[in-house]
Structures are given as C-alpha cells and as structure tokens.
Design an enzyme around this catalytic site. Structure first.
Site, PDB file in Angstrom:
ATOM      1  N   GLU A 137     -18.127  -4.330 -62.387  1.00 24.18           N
ATOM      2  CA  GLU A 137     -18.887  -3.460 -63.443  1.00 24.18           C
ATOM      3  C   GLU A 137     -17.530  -3.024 -64.381  1.00 24.18           C
ATOM      4  O   GLU A 137     -16.949  -3.205 -63.635  1.00 24.18           O
ATOM      5  CB  GLU A 137     -19.118  -2.527 -62.388  1.00 24.18           C
ATOM      6  CG  GLU A 137     -20.374  -2.957 -61.644  1.00 24.18           C
ATOM      7  CD  GLU A 137     -21.400  -1.565 -61.531  1.00 24.18           C
ATOM      8  OE1 GLU A 137     -22.220  -1.306 -60.545  1.00 24.18           O
ATOM      9  OE2 GLU A 137     -21.210  -0.250 -61.724  1.00 24.18           O
ATOM     10  N   SER A 142     -12.801  -2.881 -57.841  1.00 25.07           N
ATOM     11  CA  SER A 142     -11.725  -3.161 -56.625  1.00 25.07           C
ATOM     12  C   SER A 142     -12.426  -2.301 -55.472  1.00 25.07           C
ATOM     13  O   SER A 142     -12.090  -2.185 -54.104  1.00 25.07           O
ATOM     14  CB  SER A 142     -10.617  -3.025 -56.935  1.00 25.07           C
ATOM     15  OG  SER A 142      -9.732  -3.887 -57.374  1.00 25.07           O
ATOM     16  N   LEU A 243     -18.619 -12.945 -51.428  1.00 22.01           N
ATOM     17  CA  LEU A 243     -17.093 -13.482 -51.191  1.00 22.01           C
ATOM     18  C   LEU A 243     -16.146 -13.768 -51.085  1.00 22.01           C
ATOM     19  O   LEU A 243     -15.099 -14.734 -50.794  1.00 22.01           O
ATOM     20  CB  LEU A 243     -16.396 -11.450 -52.595  1.00 22.01           C
ATOM     21  CG  LEU A 243     -16.724 -11.208 -52.787  1.00 22.01           C
ATOM     22  CD1 LEU A 243     -16.717  -9.623 -52.829  1.00 22.01           C
ATOM     23  CD2 LEU A 243     -16.598 -11.946 -54.323  1.00 22.01           C
ATOM     24  N   ARG A 247     -13.540 -16.586 -51.826  1.00 22.61           N
ATOM     25  CA  ARG A 247     -12.562 -16.528 -51.415  1.00 22.61           C
ATOM     26  C   ARG A 247     -11.660 -17.479 -50.517  1.00 22.61           C
ATOM     27  O   ARG A 247     -10.555 -18.114 -50.900  1.00 22.61           O
ATOM     28  CB  ARG A 247     -12.018 -15.231 -50.587  1.00 22.61           C
ATOM     29  CG  ARG A 247     -12.737 -13.783 -52.158  1.00 22.61           C
ATOM     30  CD  ARG A 247     -12.859 -12.220 -50.959  1.00 22.61           C
ATOM     31  NE  ARG A 247     -12.310 -11.652 -51.919  1.00 22.61           N
ATOM     32  CZ  ARG A 247     -12.668 -10.642 -51.578  1.00 22.61           C
ATOM     33  NH1 ARG A 247     -13.024 -10.357 -50.337  1.00 22.61           N
ATOM     34  NH2 ARG A 247     -12.967  -9.266 -52.194  1.00 22.61           N
ATOM     35  N   ARG A 272      13.627 -36.455 -68.557  1.00 26.78           N
ATOM     36  CA  ARG A 272      14.308 -36.094 -70.100  1.00 26.78           C
ATOM     37  C   ARG A 272      16.032 -36.058 -69.551  1.00 26.78           C
ATOM     38  O   ARG A 272      16.726 -35.435 -68.357  1.00 26.78           O
ATOM     39  CB  ARG A 272      13.860 -34.075 -68.992  1.00 26.78           C
ATOM     40  CG  ARG A 272      14.643 -33.291 -70.595  1.00 26.78           C
ATOM     41  CD  ARG A 272      14.539 -34.032 -71.974  1.00 26.78           C
ATOM     42  NE  ARG A 272      15.133 -32.406 -72.711  1.00 26.78           N
ATOM     43  CZ  ARG A 272      14.664 -32.863 -74.139  1.00 26.78           C
ATOM     44  NH1 ARG A 272      14.797 -33.370 -74.811  1.00 26.78           N
ATOM     45  NH2 ARG A 272      15.007 -31.116 -74.577  1.00 26.78           N
ATOM     46  N   ASP A 340       8.795 -23.365 -66.697  1.00 25.93           N
ATOM     47  CA  ASP A 340      10.786 -22.871 -67.310  1.00 25.93           C
ATOM     48  C   ASP A 340      10.850 -24.460 -66.757  1.00 25.93           C
ATOM     49  O   ASP A 340      12.369 -24.805 -67.922  1.00 25.93           O
ATOM     50  CB  ASP A 340      11.052 -22.296 -66.149  1.00 25.93           C
ATOM     51  CG  ASP A 340      12.820 -21.528 -66.162  1.00 25.93           C
ATOM     52  OD1 ASP A 340      12.693 -21.322 -67.163  1.00 25.93           O
ATOM     53  OD2 ASP A 340      13.357 -22.199 -65.256  1.00 25.93           O
ATOM     54  N   GLU A 367     -12.106 -11.320 -57.083  1.00 27.72           N
ATOM     55  CA  GLU A 367     -12.338 -11.270 -55.773  1.00 27.72           C
ATOM     56  C   GLU A 367     -11.237 -11.232 -55.356  1.00 27.72           C
ATOM     57  O   GLU A 367     -11.436 -11.565 -54.178  1.00 27.72           O
ATOM     58  CB  GLU A 367     -12.947 -13.081 -55.762  1.00 27.72           C
ATOM     59  CG  GLU A 367     -14.217 -13.580 -56.941  1.00 27.72           C
ATOM     60  CD  GLU A 367     -14.551 -15.123 -55.974  1.00 27.72           C
ATOM     61  OE1 GLU A 367     -14.380 -15.163 -54.792  1.00 27.72           O
ATOM     62  OE2 GLU A 367     -14.923 -15.525 -56.754  1.00 27.72           O
ATOM     63  N   PHE A 387      -6.871   2.156 -48.230  1.00 19.12           N
ATOM     64  CA  PHE A 387      -7.424   2.086 -49.562  1.00 19.12           C
ATOM     65  C   PHE A 387      -7.642   3.469 -50.178  1.00 19.12           C
ATOM     66  O   PHE A 387      -7.864   4.011 -49.376  1.00 19.12           O
ATOM     67  CB  PHE A 387      -8.797   1.122 -49.220  1.00 19.12           C
ATOM     68  CG  PHE A 387      -8.727  -0.101 -49.318  1.00 19.12           C
ATOM     69  CD1 PHE A 387      -8.320  -1.203 -50.216  1.00 19.12           C
ATOM     70  CD2 PHE A 387      -8.971  -0.781 -47.583  1.00 19.12           C
ATOM     71  CE1 PHE A 387      -8.369  -2.305 -50.345  1.00 19.12           C
ATOM     72  CE2 PHE A 387      -8.367  -1.717 -47.704  1.00 19.12           C
ATOM     73  CZ  PHE A 387      -7.770  -2.806 -49.457  1.00 19.12           C
TER      74      PHE A 387
END
Length: 387
Positions: A137, A142, A243, A247, A272, A340, A367, A387
């Site tokens: 949302e 999370s 999920l 995942r 190169r 790089d 996710e 959490f």
C-alpha cells in the site's frame, strides 16, 4: 577441460534430464527473443507484451501447478531455473512470470475453491488472463499487517475500498488478487479489473524495471460477489504464503543477472586494450572477475539446495529469506562491479550491467527488503522479534 565460467562447480551435472531440458528451452528463448530487444525496451520504458504468447506456450506460467489446470506440473528446481534464465535477460521479464505464477495463480490454486481454479487457472496458464497482486500500500510495504484497504460484507457481496501501490502487471491485468481487511481478518479476493470503481494508473519516470509495468491500484466501492473471495485462508498467512513462493523464485533470478554481467565483463576485459595489453591481463581485474565467479557459485549452490528442500516439502520461510538476501546482494554487487570494469561503456544500455544494476535496486527492495530478511534470519537465531 575448461570450466564453464558461469558454472564453475558444474551445478548442471546435479540437475535431472527434465530440469536441464527446461533450462535449455528457456535459455534459447532468452537468447533468441529477449536479448535482441530488451535494451531498447528498457530505454523506452516498454514491456514487451508481444512475448507473452511464447512465454505461455513454453509452459512458464504457473509452471509448478498441476497439469489438471493446464499447467506444466514442473518441480521447484525447474521453476527456479526458469527464473534464472529469464532474469539473465531482464528482471522485468522474470517479474512478469513470477507475479503471474507465484502471486496470482498460486493463491487461486492454494486458497481458492475448485470452481475458481477451473475458471481462472487454464486461461492464466495460456496467457489469456494476466493477473496482478495487490498487497503493498502507498504508506509502506514492509508492514502488511497495517493494511488500510478494507472489504465490507453487503448481503451476498463484498465492497472494497482502498489503494495499492508498486503493483507489477497492474495495467496489464484482467484480474487482481487483492488482500483487504475484513471483520474476520485479512482475506483475499479475485477482482476483475473491469469492475466499476477499479482503477489502475501506471507509474512512469522509473529508473528501474523499465521493461516492466508497475501501477497503483485504486478501489472506490468496488463490488464483487462472495464467489470471488478466496475461501481457504484468513490472515497474513495468505499473502505471506504467496510471497514465500515468489521469493523462492527470486533467489534464482538474480543468479542469471549476475551471470550475464560476469560474461559481459570477461568478454569486454579481454577485448579492451590499455597500455598495450588487455584489461583482463591485470591482476586487479582478474581478482574482481574471480570474486564474481566465487559469489555466483555460492549462490547457485544455495538456491539448488533450497529447491531440493522445496521439492521435499521441508522448505522453511527463513531459508528463503537467507537466500533472497544473499543472492540479490550478490547480483547487485556484481552488476555494479561489472559496470565499473566496462568504464564509460558501462553506463550505456548497449551493455547489460547498468540495466541489471538498476533493475536489481528494485529486486533487493521488493518482496521483503534486505533489512527485513536479515531480521527474519536474526529472529530465527535468537528467538527474539526485532521488527
């Protein structure tokens, strides 16, 4: 005998004949159909919808679901290899298949009624009906328990109000799997996108997943019958179960992106010439390439064992979190390092590393952010929820 630079431990020898056939067929599709156009699609911010019929014809949509519903009935390792080869092309293509398979078809199969399975799954496997997954949302992704979207019972119907954000396939979808708060907890609903009050707005100006459709979904008194409610799950167990499936595929997908970046860096560094010798002849570049190969090998072994656990029915969500955290971080670091090595050429989409690096900035976020997965593993180790 020379080793395969993208498979130094010969992981392929650990695969069954069917798993190798699946990998080969998807690899050919990626080489022949995805790679020739994906750079331009990324540049223009266009999802190559013309590929959907062939993706479906290869059996890549809902590939792990039973053949009874028009699906391929493949095992979990095969699904992982599908994700790996598709993301070698682009994260946006893998995301399309992942959402359709794990976030839309899986909940209908796992949580839906038999009538719902028969109505939707065969047409979704054929790519005739595309789905999207409405969980995240606008106020944040999370903390799904803090869901604002709600559904209220009205006679034999449900009336949904609210909004979802960052929804892959939102403007492609004919149905949305929508999770909403109800008096009986969070429940899932199959919402046809032509239902009055439903609006999807595509999100533009993205610098990541540009070859993917991302949308906001808005529900203004969207009325659907109770027959569209997924009857066999309540609470966060429903969306979190979806999920976990998605995942799992994501643990494999970034391996493909990393392999593509490694080979781009190897080939470029050999071609190169600087200071009268190839860039690949320097110790600094060889150490970087060797480290990329080391990290890819570890990720391959991690996902293969995860797939074997899944197929044995013993997979745990924490194991998926560990692999998602490790493998996406691995791929993002490799994409940046490969960019790089390519120097100035690395900032153009003529080469793949910058495109993969930008895409992986989304993959490491969606996710479950990297931090969320770290805390999941930490909780498993300590028994304490931080959490």
């Amino acid at each position: 005998m020379a080793l395969n630079p993208t498979d130094l431990y010969d992981i392929r020898s650990l695969l069954s004949e069917e798993e190798r056939m699946v990998q080969d067929s998807v690899a050919r599709f990626t080489d022949e159909k995805v790679l020739p156009i994906i750079g331009e699609c990324f540049d223009k911010g266009r999802f190559p919808g013309e590929l959907i019929p062939e993706i479906a014809a290869l059996g890549l949509l809902g590939s792990s679901l039973p053949e009874d519903y028009g699906c391929a009935g493949l095992n979990g390792v095969s699904y992982g290899l599908i994700c790996q080869e598709l993301e070698r092309g682009d994260s946006g293509i893998r995301s399309f298949v992942s959402v359709q398979s794990s976030l839309c078809m899986y909940p209908i199969y796992a949580y839906g009624s038999e009538d719902q399975r028969r109505e939707w799954l065969p047409s979704m496997a054929k790519g005739e009906v595309i789905g999207c997954f409405g969980l995240t949302e606008p106020h944040g992704g999370s903390d799904p328990a803090n869901m604002k979207t709600h559904a209220k019972r009205d006679g034999g119907d449900w009336v949904i109000n609210g909004a979802k954000m960052w929804i892959t396939n939102g403007n492609l979808a004919k149905i949305a799997i929508v999770w909403a708060q109800t008096e009986d907890g969070i429940q899932g609903f199959i919402v046809p996108t032509d239902t009055p009050g439903f609006t999807a707005q595509e999100i533009h100006r993205k610098m990541s997943l540009r070859a993917s459709v991302t949308s906001g979904l808005f529900f203004d008194n969207v009325r659907i019958p109770d027959a569209n409610r997924l009857p066999n799950v309540r609470g966060l167990k429903g969306p979190l179960g979806c999920l976990t499936q998605a995942r799992y595929g994501i643990t494999w997908g970034p391996i493909g992106a990393a392999q593509a970046c490694l080979m781009e860096a190897v080939n470029y560094s050999k071609d190169r010439i600087l200071f009268n010798r190839p860039v690949a002849a320097t110790q600094a570049v060889q150490i970087k390439l060797a480290d990329m190969a080391r990290r890819i090998t570890l990720a391959q072994l991690l996902s293969l064992q995860l797939g074997r656990l899944k197929d044995a029915g013993t997979l745990q969500p924490t194991q998926v979190s560990l692999a998602k955290w490790n493998n996406v971080r691995m791929a993002l670091d490799i994409a940046r390092e490969a960019r790089d090595i390519l120097g100035g050429s690395g900032i153009t989409t003529e080469y793949c590393p910058i495109r993969h690096a930008l895409n992986l900035e989304s993959v490491i976020t969606y996710e479950g952010t990297e931090t969320v997965h770290q805390l999941v593993v930490g909780r498993e180790l300590t028994g304490i929820n931080a959490f």
